[in-house]
Design a protein around this motif. Structure first.
Motif, PDB file in Angstrom:
ATOM      1  N   UNK A   1     -33.131  -1.384 -32.628  1.00  0.00           N
ATOM      2  CA  UNK A   1     -34.137  -0.407 -32.225  1.00  0.00           C
ATOM      3  C   UNK A   1     -35.031  -1.045 -31.172  1.00  0.00           C
ATOM      4  N   UNK A   2     -35.348  -0.300 -30.113  1.00  0.00           N
ATOM      5  CA  UNK A   2     -36.351  -0.726 -29.147  1.00  0.00           C
ATOM      6  C   UNK A   2     -37.621   0.045 -29.494  1.00  0.00           C
TER       7      UNK A   2
ATOM      8  N   UNK B   1     -41.779   1.204 -29.377  1.00  0.00           N
ATOM      9  CA  UNK B   1     -42.625   1.804 -28.340  1.00  0.00           C
ATOM     10  C   UNK B   1     -43.233   0.749 -27.424  1.00  0.00           C
ATOM     11  N   UNK B   2     -43.335  -0.483 -27.916  1.00  0.00           N
ATOM     12  CA  UNK B   2     -43.890  -1.574 -27.104  1.00  0.00           C
ATOM     13  C   UNK B   2     -42.801  -2.366 -26.390  1.00  0.00           C
ATOM     14  N   UNK B   3     -41.520  -1.982 -26.571  1.00  0.00           N
ATOM     15  CA  UNK B   3     -40.422  -2.626 -25.877  1.00  0.00           C
ATOM     16  C   UNK B   3     -39.807  -3.806 -26.608  1.00  0.00           C
ATOM     17  N   UNK B   4     -40.245  -4.055 -27.832  1.00  0.00           N
ATOM     18  CA  UNK B   4     -39.660  -5.137 -28.624  1.00  0.00           C
ATOM     19  C   UNK B   4     -38.454  -4.622 -29.393  1.00  0.00           C
ATOM     20  N   UNK B   5     -37.622  -5.547 -29.869  1.00  0.00           N
ATOM     21  CA  UNK B   5     -36.455  -5.153 -30.655  1.00  0.00           C
ATOM     22  C   UNK B   5     -36.728  -5.403 -32.133  1.00  0.00           C
ATOM     23  N   UNK B   6     -36.119  -4.571 -32.968  1.00  0.00           N
ATOM     24  CA  UNK B   6     -36.173  -4.784 -34.422  1.00  0.00           C
ATOM     25  C   UNK B   6     -34.910  -4.215 -35.035  1.00  0.00           C
ATOM     26  N   UNK B   7     -34.677  -4.544 -36.279  1.00  0.00           N
ATOM     27  CA  UNK B   7     -33.470  -4.091 -36.994  1.00  0.00           C
ATOM     28  C   UNK B   7     -32.192  -4.482 -36.250  1.00  0.00           C
ATOM     29  N   UNK B   8     -32.148  -5.708 -35.757  1.00  0.00           N
ATOM     30  CA  UNK B   8     -30.975  -6.193 -35.027  1.00  0.00           C
ATOM     31  C   UNK B   8     -29.861  -6.502 -36.026  1.00  0.00           C
ATOM     32  N   UNK B   9     -28.677  -5.937 -35.780  1.00  0.00           N
ATOM     33  CA  UNK B   9     -27.534  -6.245 -36.643  1.00  0.00           C
ATOM     34  C   UNK B   9     -26.228  -6.225 -35.842  1.00  0.00           C
ATOM     35  N   UNK B  10     -25.251  -6.926 -36.390  1.00  0.00           N
ATOM     36  CA  UNK B  10     -23.951  -7.059 -35.746  1.00  0.00           C
ATOM     37  C   UNK B  10     -23.110  -5.823 -36.019  1.00  0.00           C
ATOM     38  N   UNK B  11     -22.531  -5.266 -34.955  1.00  0.00           N
ATOM     39  CA  UNK B  11     -21.596  -4.147 -35.058  1.00  0.00           C
ATOM     40  C   UNK B  11     -20.169  -4.690 -35.055  1.00  0.00           C
ATOM     41  N   UNK B  12     -19.917  -5.657 -34.168  1.00  0.00           N
ATOM     42  CA  UNK B  12     -18.589  -6.245 -34.033  1.00  0.00           C
ATOM     43  C   UNK B  12     -18.750  -7.656 -33.481  1.00  0.00           C
ATOM     44  N   UNK B  13     -17.855  -8.553 -33.910  1.00  0.00           N
ATOM     45  CA  UNK B  13     -17.933  -9.932 -33.453  1.00  0.00           C
ATOM     46  C   UNK B  13     -16.533 -10.511 -33.309  1.00  0.00           C
ATOM     47  N   UNK B  14     -16.339 -11.278 -32.250  1.00  0.00           N
ATOM     48  CA  UNK B  14     -15.041 -11.930 -32.069  1.00  0.00           C
ATOM     49  C   UNK B  14     -14.898 -13.132 -32.998  1.00  0.00           C
ATOM     50  N   UNK B  15     -16.039 -13.720 -33.398  1.00  0.00           N
ATOM     51  CA  UNK B  15     -16.027 -14.870 -34.291  1.00  0.00           C
ATOM     52  C   UNK B  15     -17.426 -14.998 -34.898  1.00  0.00           C
TER      53      UNK B  15
ATOM     54  N   UNK C   1     -37.227  -8.212 -24.493  1.00  0.00           N
ATOM     55  CA  UNK C   1     -38.380  -7.340 -24.294  1.00  0.00           C
ATOM     56  C   UNK C   1     -37.968  -6.318 -23.250  1.00  0.00           C
ATOM     57  N   UNK C   2     -38.107  -5.042 -23.594  1.00  0.00           N
ATOM     58  CA  UNK C   2     -37.723  -3.942 -22.711  1.00  0.00           C
ATOM     59  C   UNK C   2     -38.957  -3.227 -22.193  1.00  0.00           C
ATOM     60  N   UNK C   3     -38.826  -2.629 -21.027  1.00  0.00           N
ATOM     61  CA  UNK C   3     -39.842  -1.699 -20.576  1.00  0.00           C
ATOM     62  C   UNK C   3     -39.694  -0.489 -21.480  1.00  0.00           C
ATOM     63  N   UNK C   4     -40.777  -0.032 -22.121  1.00  0.00           N
ATOM     64  CA  UNK C   4     -40.650   1.097 -23.052  1.00  0.00           C
ATOM     65  C   UNK C   4     -40.041   2.332 -22.387  1.00  0.00           C
TER      66      UNK C   4
ATOM     67  N   UNK D   1     -41.968  12.344 -21.218  1.00  0.00           N
ATOM     68  CA  UNK D   1     -43.202  13.055 -20.866  1.00  0.00           C
ATOM     69  C   UNK D   1     -44.385  12.094 -20.786  1.00  0.00           C
ATOM     70  N   UNK D   2     -44.135  10.894 -20.261  1.00  0.00           N
ATOM     71  CA  UNK D   2     -45.181   9.912 -20.064  1.00  0.00           C
ATOM     72  C   UNK D   2     -45.572   9.130 -21.309  1.00  0.00           C
ATOM     73  N   UNK D   3     -44.941   9.395 -22.432  1.00  0.00           N
ATOM     74  CA  UNK D   3     -45.279   8.721 -23.689  1.00  0.00           C
ATOM     75  C   UNK D   3     -44.166   7.758 -24.097  1.00  0.00           C
ATOM     76  N   UNK D   4     -44.540   6.525 -24.512  1.00  0.00           N
ATOM     77  CA  UNK D   4     -43.507   5.585 -24.956  1.00  0.00           C
ATOM     78  C   UNK D   4     -42.825   6.084 -26.229  1.00  0.00           C
ATOM     79  N   UNK D   5     -41.514   5.899 -26.285  1.00  0.00           N
ATOM     80  CA  UNK D   5     -40.731   6.366 -27.429  1.00  0.00           C
ATOM     81  C   UNK D   5     -39.952   5.209 -28.037  1.00  0.00           C
ATOM     82  N   UNK D   6     -39.841   5.218 -29.361  1.00  0.00           N
ATOM     83  CA  UNK D   6     -38.961   4.276 -30.049  1.00  0.00           C
ATOM     84  C   UNK D   6     -37.539   4.794 -29.907  1.00  0.00           C
ATOM     85  N   UNK D   7     -36.601   3.893 -29.648  1.00  0.00           N
ATOM     86  CA  UNK D   7     -35.224   4.301 -29.453  1.00  0.00           C
ATOM     87  C   UNK D   7     -34.343   3.537 -30.439  1.00  0.00           C
TER      88      UNK D   7
END
Length: 124
Positions: free
Chosen positions: A45-46, A48-62, A77-80, A84-90
C-alpha cells in the motif's frame, strides 16, 4: 545490482509514480557468494504521505532475495497519488525487484528503476 521496475496498481487503476527517494538495496550475501540472480514481485500500500506499508511477497524466484526486497520496498517514498487535489491511499501496488550481478566487474553498480530518475545502489 538490484532495482525495482515500474510500479502499478491493479485494484483501483490509479497511476503510481516511481519512488522519489534514493535508497540502498542490499544484495543478499548468500546469493552474492553463490553468484545467484533473481527477482521478487511485491505488493504493498502507498499511504497518503507516500510511504509504503503492508509489504508482502507475491512471487519470488528464490527465497534468498525476499527479505532484501521487502526491506528495500519499505524504504520507498512515493509522491502521493492525488484525486481531485487530495492525496489518496493506494492499495495493491505491485512492483518487481530484480537482483542482477555485474558479471564483468563483480562490483557494486548503480541501478535505476525503469522510467525513473531515482537511483538505487545495491550494497554487498
Amino acid at each position: 545490482r538490484a532495482a525495482p521496475s515500474r510500479s502499478s496498481n491493479t485494484k483501483r487503476r490509479m497511476p503510481i509514480r516511481m519512488p522519489i527517494n534514493v535508497i540502498t538495496l542490499v544484495y543478499p550475501p548468500d546469493a552474492l557468494a553463490k553468484g545467484l540472480e533473481g527477482s521478487v514481485v511485491l505488493s504493498f500500500t502507498v499511504t497518503k504521505t507516500g510511504e509504503t506499508r503492508n509489504v508482502h511477497v507475491v512471487q519470488s524466484s528464490d527465497p534468498v532475495f525476499e527479505s532484501a526486497a521487502i526491506d528495500g520496498a519499505r524504504q520507498f517514498k512515493y509522491q502521493p497519488t492525488l484525486v481531485n487535489g487530495q492525496p489518496q491511499e493506494v492499495d495493491g501496488v505491485v512492483t518487481k525487484v530484480v537482483f542482477a550481478l555485474d558479471r564483468a566487474s563483480q562490483q557494486k553498480q548503480s541501478a535505476a528503476p525503469e522510467g525513473s530518475d531515482a537511483s538505487h545502489t545495491p550494497d554487498r
